[in-house]
Design an enzyme around this catalytic site. Structure first.
Site, PDB file in Angstrom:
ATOM      1  N   ASP A 104     -45.670  25.452   5.199  1.00 12.71           N
ATOM      2  CA  ASP A 104     -44.559  26.395   5.310  1.00 12.71           C
ATOM      3  C   ASP A 104     -44.614  27.336   4.105  1.00 12.71           C
ATOM      4  O   ASP A 104     -45.063  26.942   3.031  1.00 12.71           O
ATOM      5  CB  ASP A 104     -43.220  25.662   5.321  1.00 12.71           C
ATOM      6  CG  ASP A 104     -42.976  24.891   6.611  1.00 12.71           C
ATOM      7  OD1 ASP A 104     -43.562  25.244   7.648  1.00 12.71           O
ATOM      8  OD2 ASP A 104     -42.184  23.934   6.590  1.00 12.71           O
ATOM      9  N   ASP A 132     -43.060  28.068  13.419  1.00 14.80           N
ATOM     10  CA  ASP A 132     -41.621  27.777  13.489  1.00 14.80           C
ATOM     11  C   ASP A 132     -40.861  28.960  14.088  1.00 14.80           C
ATOM     12  O   ASP A 132     -39.896  28.775  14.834  1.00 14.80           O
ATOM     13  CB  ASP A 132     -41.059  27.466  12.099  1.00 14.80           C
ATOM     14  CG  ASP A 132     -41.628  26.197  11.488  1.00 14.80           C
ATOM     15  OD1 ASP A 132     -42.107  25.327  12.241  1.00 14.80           O
ATOM     16  OD2 ASP A 132     -41.604  26.090  10.245  1.00 14.80           O
TER      17      ASP A 132
END
Length: 177
Positions: free
Chosen positions: A131, A147
């Site tokens: 991320d 995401d």
């Protein structure tokens, strides 16, 4: 010599649509993976990079959970779920009528599967998901491109179910052969 019968128009159209589905999913997964590799090579072991001071930054994080860091360490569960999505979503996609009315459902399926597979690739390769997007202004959990795909597709699916599609529309999606 026996002449081969030409496939019905619906079969050819369905095959083309599935091919487009596959190409779109692969391209979106590639975009996700390229951004994650860039984040890994540029941000890992580095301080956060402020893009908009006090609002948005790029910050490397190895997420061993799901969205928002939930269910930490459940790698096998996430891989099983992604495997199921890899079977279920293309099947459902193949059953969606090839009319303009259902284009939103087709786009939602492409985005959702791309996100699920993009994060599954990370879990398989690394044991975690990379991320790197962080909205510091609201202290939003760090996230990635996959995401975004899953979140946007889920949001639009809910909107479509509540405001666009009717029960009669869903009756046209034949999930049984």
């Amino acid at each position: 010599m026996e002449q081969q019968k030409e496939q019905p128009v619906e079969v050819r159209a369905g095959a083309k649509q599935l091919a487009r589905f596959g190409i779109c999913v692969v391209l979106l997964i590639l975009l996700d993976q390229v951004t994650k590799r860039a984040a890994q090579s540029l941000l890992q072991d580095e301080p956060a990079l402020s893009v908009i001071p006090g609002v948005f930054e790029l910050q490397y994080l190895e997420n061993r959970g799901s969205a928002f860091g939930l269910l930490q360490g459940q790698r096998v569960l996430f891989l099983v779920m992604a495997g199921c999505m890899l079977l279920v979503v293309p099947y459902i996609y193949s059953r969606i009528p090839l009319t303009k009315r259902f284009r939103y459902l087709r786009i939602i399926a492409i985005l959702f599967l791309s996100g699920a597979v993009g994060n599954a690739i990370d879990r398989l390769l690394h044991g975690y998901v990379i991320d790197f997007f962080y909205f510091s202004l609201i202290d939003f959990p760090i996230f990635n491109v996959a995401d975004i795909y899953v979140t946007v597709s889920t949001f639009f699916l809910i909107v479509c179910i509540l405001f666009y599609y009717k029960d009669e529309d869903f009756a046209q999606i034949h999930l049984r052969t």
